[in-house]
Write an enzyme that holds these catalytic residues in place. Structure first.
Site, PDB file in Angstrom:
ATOM      1  N   ASP A   3      73.074  39.113 -18.139  1.00 26.75           N
ATOM      2  CA  ASP A   3      73.916  38.772 -17.000  1.00 26.75           C
ATOM      3  C   ASP A   3      74.114  40.052 -16.194  1.00 26.75           C
ATOM      4  OD1 ASP A   3      75.697  37.281 -15.359  1.00 26.75           O
ATOM      5  OD2 ASP A   3      77.385  38.145 -16.452  1.00 26.75           O
ATOM      6  N   ASP A  35      76.830  40.818 -13.060  1.00 35.13           N
ATOM      7  CA  ASP A  35      78.193  41.243 -12.728  1.00 35.13           C
ATOM      8  C   ASP A  35      79.058  41.211 -13.985  1.00 35.13           C
ATOM      9  OD1 ASP A  35      80.472  41.971 -11.353  1.00 35.13           O
ATOM     10  OD2 ASP A  35      80.170  40.544  -9.732  1.00 35.13           O
ATOM     11  N   LYS A  86      73.155  28.914 -15.420  1.00 27.23           N
ATOM     12  CA  LYS A  86      73.849  29.074 -16.710  1.00 27.23           C
ATOM     13  C   LYS A  86      75.144  28.269 -16.706  1.00 27.23           C
ATOM     14  CE  LYS A  86      74.145  33.430 -15.912  1.00 27.23           C
ATOM     15  NZ  LYS A  86      74.558  34.852 -15.987  1.00 27.23           N
ATOM     16  N   ASP A 136      79.258  38.542 -20.041  1.00 28.31           N
ATOM     17  CA  ASP A 136      80.693  38.836 -20.102  1.00 28.31           C
ATOM     18  C   ASP A 136      81.543  37.580 -19.976  1.00 28.31           C
ATOM     19  OD1 ASP A 136      80.065  38.442 -17.325  1.00 28.31           O
ATOM     20  OD2 ASP A 136      81.983  39.382 -16.829  1.00 28.31           O
TER      21      ASP A 136
END
Length: 264
Positions: free
Chosen positions: A9, A11, A180, A205
């Site tokens: 991922d 950000d 996702k 995250d």
């Protein structure tokens, strides 16, 4: 030993806002130096993969265009497989339209096979209205992702999930989402790397996209606490990541090379 690889991922994992997360550049360099395959995976459909790669380079993270896999790309490839040479009314920005064109789709304002919704700041209520009417006429509703919000330096703004919810509520039609945690996008990226599910590690995250998708796909999962998930948040979920670290810089060589896979 089979080769292992990473889906990353962006950000909250390699950067926050406009700043690189400390150590992310060294982590990516280590993957390259050891020949470990990886893709940057983003649920943001606004930018093209070339634009995303440039953003990473400007932060100090070496990235090629081919290192990036966006939900816009996944959506366009999915639609091209479902109905080759089809038409789409697009609520979104440049990255989404470009990906559709690249996969043989025409972007139209009427008589659309699909209404495709991404996020962005340029949408108008007239676009939502047109999308509702096209779905009422039989166009199928597709969301690039169902993230309710997008993080910005100023705070959150409505994401694709919030935008498509207006059309869903007005029409009574549920959107099909490709990003996702959908296995559609994750398996496409995994196949691009030539990996088996059990040799793929998802690093993210966010529990309800990155980690949920990874768990459902049978990947090894790593939750980093450098984004917006805290240890206290874990109590809300029935599933858990395999590994929890403060940031990607905490992943050691043994883990990166897959030597600890069996024990993870």
């Amino acid at each position: 030993m089979h080769k292992t690889g990473f889906l990353l991922d962006m950000d909250g994992v390699v950067y926050r806002g406009k700043s690189m997360i400390p150590g992310a550049d060294a982590f990516i360099s280590k993957l390259r130096a050891n020949g470990v395959p990886f893709r940057f995976l983003t649920n943001n459909s606004q930018r093209t993969r070339r634009d995303v790669a440039l953003k990473l380079c400007r932060m100090g993270i070496h990235a090629e265009e081919t290192d990036v896999f966006t939900c816009a790309m996944a959506t366009a490839r999915f639609l091209a497989a479902q109905k080759p040479g089809g038409t789409a009314f697009v609520i979104g920005e440049n990255g989404l339209g470009m990906a559709l064109h690249h996969n043989g789709y025409s972007v139209v304002d009427d008589q659309a096979d699909y209404v495709v919704v991404g996020e962005g700041r340029t949408l108008t209520f007239e676009m939502i209205e047109r999308g509702v009417r096209l779905v009422e006429k039989g166009a199928r509703l597709i969301a690039t992702n169902l993230d309710a919000t997008c993080p910005t330096d100023e705070g959150i703004r409505p994401g694709c999930g919030a935008i498509v919810a207006m059309i869903e509520r007005a029409t009574g039609v549920k959107a099909f989402s490709v990003g996702k945690p959908s296995g559609v996008m994750m398996r496409m990226a995994q196949r691009e790397l030539g990996l088996r599910s059990e040799d793929t590690t998802m690093v993210g995250d966010t529990m309800y996209t990155d980690i949920l998708g990874g768990v459902e796909m049978g990947y090894r999962t790593v939750l980093v606490l450098s984004g917006h998930t805290t240890m206290a948040d874990l109590a809300k979920y029935a599933y858990r990541p395999d590994v929890i670290v403060n940031s990607v810089s905490d992943l050691d060589d043994q883990f990166i090379l897959g030597e600890s896979h069996a024990a993870a």
